[in-house]
Design a protein around this motif. Structure first.
Motif, PDB file in Angstrom:
ATOM      1  N   GLY A 129       0.782  -1.227   0.000  1.00 33.12           N
ATOM      2  CA  GLY A 129       0.000   0.000   0.000  1.00 33.12           C
ATOM      3  C   GLY A 129       0.812   1.273   0.000  1.00 33.12           C
ATOM      4  N   THR A 130       2.119   1.176   0.225  1.00 34.77           N
ATOM      5  CA  THR A 130       2.968   2.375   0.263  1.00 34.77           C
ATOM      6  C   THR A 130       3.744   2.575  -1.028  1.00 34.77           C
ATOM      7  N   ARG A 131       3.475   1.767  -2.050  1.00 36.34           N
ATOM      8  CA  ARG A 131       4.307   1.791  -3.251  1.00 36.34           C
ATOM      9  C   ARG A 131       4.379   3.174  -3.881  1.00 36.34           C
ATOM     10  N   GLY A 132       3.251   3.851  -3.979  1.00 31.35           N
ATOM     11  CA  GLY A 132       3.243   5.155  -4.625  1.00 31.35           C
ATOM     12  C   GLY A 132       4.089   6.174  -3.889  1.00 31.35           C
ATOM     13  N   ARG A 133       3.940   6.225  -2.573  1.00 35.10           N
ATOM     14  CA  ARG A 133       4.720   7.193  -1.789  1.00 35.10           C
ATOM     15  C   ARG A 133       6.209   6.852  -1.828  1.00 35.10           C
ATOM     16  N   ARG A 134       6.516   5.578  -1.775  1.00 34.81           N
ATOM     17  CA  ARG A 134       7.928   5.166  -1.872  1.00 34.81           C
ATOM     18  C   ARG A 134       8.523   5.567  -3.218  1.00 34.81           C
ATOM     19  N   ALA A 135       7.759   5.388  -4.294  1.00 32.53           N
ATOM     20  CA  ALA A 135       8.260   5.748  -5.621  1.00 32.53           C
ATOM     21  C   ALA A 135       8.500   7.245  -5.732  1.00 32.53           C
ATOM     22  N   ASP A 136       7.561   8.044  -5.239  1.00 30.64           N
ATOM     23  CA  ASP A 136       7.742   9.493  -5.277  1.00 30.64           C
ATOM     24  C   ASP A 136       9.025   9.892  -4.549  1.00 30.64           C
ATOM     25  N   GLU A 137       9.193   9.326  -3.378  1.00 31.25           N
ATOM     26  CA  GLU A 137      10.368   9.666  -2.573  1.00 31.25           C
ATOM     27  C   GLU A 137      11.651   9.187  -3.258  1.00 31.25           C
ATOM     28  N   ALA A 138      11.596   8.002  -3.852  1.00 31.80           N
ATOM     29  CA  ALA A 138      12.779   7.456  -4.519  1.00 31.80           C
ATOM     30  C   ALA A 138      13.208   8.317  -5.702  1.00 31.80           C
ATOM     31  N   ILE A 139      12.247   8.829  -6.470  1.00 33.26           N
ATOM     32  CA  ILE A 139      12.596   9.716  -7.589  1.00 33.26           C
ATOM     33  C   ILE A 139      13.312  10.953  -7.064  1.00 33.26           C
ATOM     34  N   ASP A 140      12.813  11.514  -5.983  1.00 33.92           N
ATOM     35  CA  ASP A 140      13.452  12.697  -5.399  1.00 33.92           C
ATOM     36  C   ASP A 140      14.870  12.380  -4.936  1.00 33.92           C
ATOM     37  N   VAL A 141      15.054  11.206  -4.340  1.00 33.58           N
ATOM     38  CA  VAL A 141      16.379  10.812  -3.853  1.00 33.58           C
ATOM     39  C   VAL A 141      17.344  10.618  -5.013  1.00 33.58           C
ATOM     40  N   LEU A 142      16.906   9.940  -6.063  1.00 24.95           N
ATOM     41  CA  LEU A 142      17.776   9.728  -7.218  1.00 24.95           C
ATOM     42  C   LEU A 142      18.290  11.054  -7.766  1.00 24.95           C
ATOM     43  N   ARG A 143      17.379  11.987  -7.989  1.00 24.60           N
ATOM     44  CA  ARG A 143      17.791  13.269  -8.566  1.00 24.60           C
ATOM     45  C   ARG A 143      18.709  14.034  -7.609  1.00 24.60           C
ATOM     46  N   LEU A 144      18.401  13.997  -6.322  1.00 24.73           N
ATOM     47  CA  LEU A 144      19.221  14.696  -5.348  1.00 24.73           C
ATOM     48  C   LEU A 144      20.647  14.162  -5.348  1.00 24.73           C
ATOM     49  N   LEU A 145      20.794  12.848  -5.374  1.00 20.52           N
ATOM     50  CA  LEU A 145      22.132  12.247  -5.347  1.00 20.52           C
ATOM     51  C   LEU A 145      22.897  12.543  -6.634  1.00 20.52           C
ATOM     52  N   TRP A 146      22.214  12.472  -7.781  1.00 21.04           N
ATOM     53  CA  TRP A 146      22.905  12.753  -9.039  1.00 21.04           C
ATOM     54  C   TRP A 146      23.345  14.205  -9.129  1.00 21.04           C
ATOM     55  N   LEU A 177      19.694  11.656 -14.904  1.00 21.10           N
ATOM     56  CA  LEU A 177      19.133  10.822 -15.952  1.00 21.10           C
ATOM     57  C   LEU A 177      17.636  11.087 -16.088  1.00 21.10           C
ATOM     58  N   PRO A 178      17.115  11.035 -17.308  1.00 20.37           N
ATOM     59  CA  PRO A 178      15.662  11.148 -17.467  1.00 20.37           C
ATOM     60  C   PRO A 178      14.959   9.995 -16.755  1.00 20.37           C
ATOM     61  N   ILE A 179      13.847  10.284 -16.132  1.00 18.96           N
ATOM     62  CA  ILE A 179      13.031   9.269 -15.472  1.00 18.96           C
ATOM     63  C   ILE A 179      11.632   9.342 -16.058  1.00 18.96           C
ATOM     64  N   HIS A 180      11.232   8.295 -16.756  1.00 20.19           N
ATOM     65  CA  HIS A 180       9.891   8.207 -17.304  1.00 20.19           C
ATOM     66  C   HIS A 180       9.035   7.392 -16.347  1.00 20.19           C
ATOM     67  N   VAL A 181       7.781   7.708 -16.267  1.00 12.21           N
ATOM     68  CA  VAL A 181       6.869   7.020 -15.358  1.00 12.21           C
ATOM     69  C   VAL A 181       5.920   6.154 -16.167  1.00 12.21           C
ATOM     70  N   GLY A 182       5.869   4.870 -15.796  1.00 16.51           N
ATOM     71  CA  GLY A 182       4.951   3.949 -16.440  1.00 16.51           C
ATOM     72  C   GLY A 182       3.731   3.698 -15.583  1.00 16.51           C
ATOM     73  N   GLY A 183       2.696   3.150 -16.204  1.00 15.72           N
ATOM     74  CA  GLY A 183       1.484   2.821 -15.462  1.00 15.72           C
ATOM     75  C   GLY A 183       0.248   3.374 -16.130  1.00 15.72           C
ATOM     76  N   ALA A 184      -0.838   2.614 -16.053  1.00 14.01           N
ATOM     77  CA  ALA A 184      -2.064   2.991 -16.738  1.00 14.01           C
ATOM     78  C   ALA A 184      -3.067   3.688 -15.831  1.00 14.01           C
ATOM     79  N   SER A 185      -2.692   3.958 -14.603  1.00 13.21           N
ATOM     80  CA  SER A 185      -3.629   4.579 -13.662  1.00 13.21           C
ATOM     81  C   SER A 185      -3.558   6.104 -13.735  1.00 13.21           C
ATOM     82  N   GLN A 186      -4.577   6.749 -13.211  1.00 12.02           N
ATOM     83  CA  GLN A 186      -4.551   8.212 -13.146  1.00 12.02           C
ATOM     84  C   GLN A 186      -3.467   8.690 -12.192  1.00 12.02           C
ATOM     85  N   ALA A 187      -3.193   7.910 -11.145  1.00 13.82           N
ATOM     86  CA  ALA A 187      -2.113   8.274 -10.225  1.00 13.82           C
ATOM     87  C   ALA A 187      -0.771   8.273 -10.945  1.00 13.82           C
TER      88      ALA A 187
END
Length: 286
Positions: A129-146, A177-187
């Motif tokens: 149930g936390t996948r979405g929040r974890r993904a958002d945070e992970a994208i922020d971390v990746l960009r911050l570190l790079w 690096l560019p990060i594209h988001v996959g998924g068929a949901s509105q979220a």
């Protein structure tokens, strides 16, 4: 329009077959090569009506892309999709930057998603149930570190935290690096607009539903103070699609189409790739 190709896990993990496939795709003029990810499967794992065979061989996509990079020169490297919530972003930032450096700037089609199999999340210790929040945070971390310099960067989030750390090497010639988001949901569409460099929806959606989701992505970009026009839009296509179908995709705002061979035999796969390249005037075969 840009055209890329995917490599099916059903084709197995034969190293010679993978390299030959990637080299032929490069010779044909395909922009990029995509690989999918599943970390584990299990009896009964299913996506809608499709049940995954438990022994279906899903190799690690990043290891495969590093292997492909050593045997190719131009083709871009992609994932569709990398299951971002199941990776620690501090480790992932290093892995992705390393592949990008060793490939001289070709790890540029990274597409991330949330995953759909609850048992897969449990196996890696992630609350489904936390996948979405974890993904958002992970994208922020990746960009911050790079983007971070020698002084180090810090982060304090719900799932990840660190103080004054540095991550090298950096991506080849770019800030991140560019990060594209996959998924068929509105979220997923909103996530692409808020945080992504591109949107790559899958799923069996109607044209009207796809238009709504692209509008959602662009509106989310505007709300986040980002340029909606800079958002790339990638879609799955078929290896036998017509020029008229490609024109229809272009009219819908699509900037990249990803196809995969229908055949399972390597020789017929190469024939299908070559025919597609000829139809759409990609770089000719030597």
């Amino acid at each position: 329009m840009k055209f890329a190709i995917s490599y099916s896990t059903a084709d197995g993990v034969d190293p010679d077959k993978l390299v030959a496939y990637a080299q032929h795709a490069e010779d044909c003029g395909f922009e990029g090569l995509y690989l999918p990810e599943h970390i584990v499967l299990y009896p009964g794992a299913a996506l809608g009506p499709f049940e995954f065979p438990p022994a279906l061989p899903y190799p690690d996509p990043l290891d495969c892309l590093g292997f492909v990079a050593a045997a190719t020169e131009r083709i871009l490297l992609g994932t569709a999709v990398l299951l971002l919530p199941y990776h620690h972003p501090v480790i992932l930032a290093k892995r992705l930057a390393t592949i990008d450096v060793l490939s001289k700037g070709r790890m540029r089609l990274l597409t991330v998603g949330l995953g759909t199999l609850p048992g897969e999340a449990r196996a890696v210790g992630v609350d489904f149930g936390t996948r979405g929040r974890r993904a958002d945070e992970a994208i922020d971390v990746l960009r911050l570190l790079w983007e971070g310099g020698e002084e180090g960067v810090s982060f304090a989030g719900e799932f990840f935290s660190f103080d004054e750390v540095t991550s090298y090497p950096k991506p080849h010639g770019v800030t991140h690096l560019p990060i594209h988001v996959g998924g068929a949901s509105q979220a997923a569409a909103r996530r692409a607009g808020r945080r992504g460099d591109g949107y790559f929806p899958g799923g069996a959606l109607t044209p009207e539903e796809r238009a709504i989701q692209l509008d959602l992505a662009r509106a989310a970009a505007v709300a986040a103070g980002r340029d909606p026009g800079a958002l790339e839009y990638t879609r799955w296509g078929s290896i036998d699609m017509s020029a008229e179908r490609v024109d229809t995709f272009a009219a819908q705002g699509v900037t990249r189409i990803v196809v995969s061979p229908a055949a399972t035999e390597p020789e017929r796969q190469r024939d299908e790739m070559s025919a597609f390249a000829e139809t759409f005037a990609l770089r000719g075969i030597d």
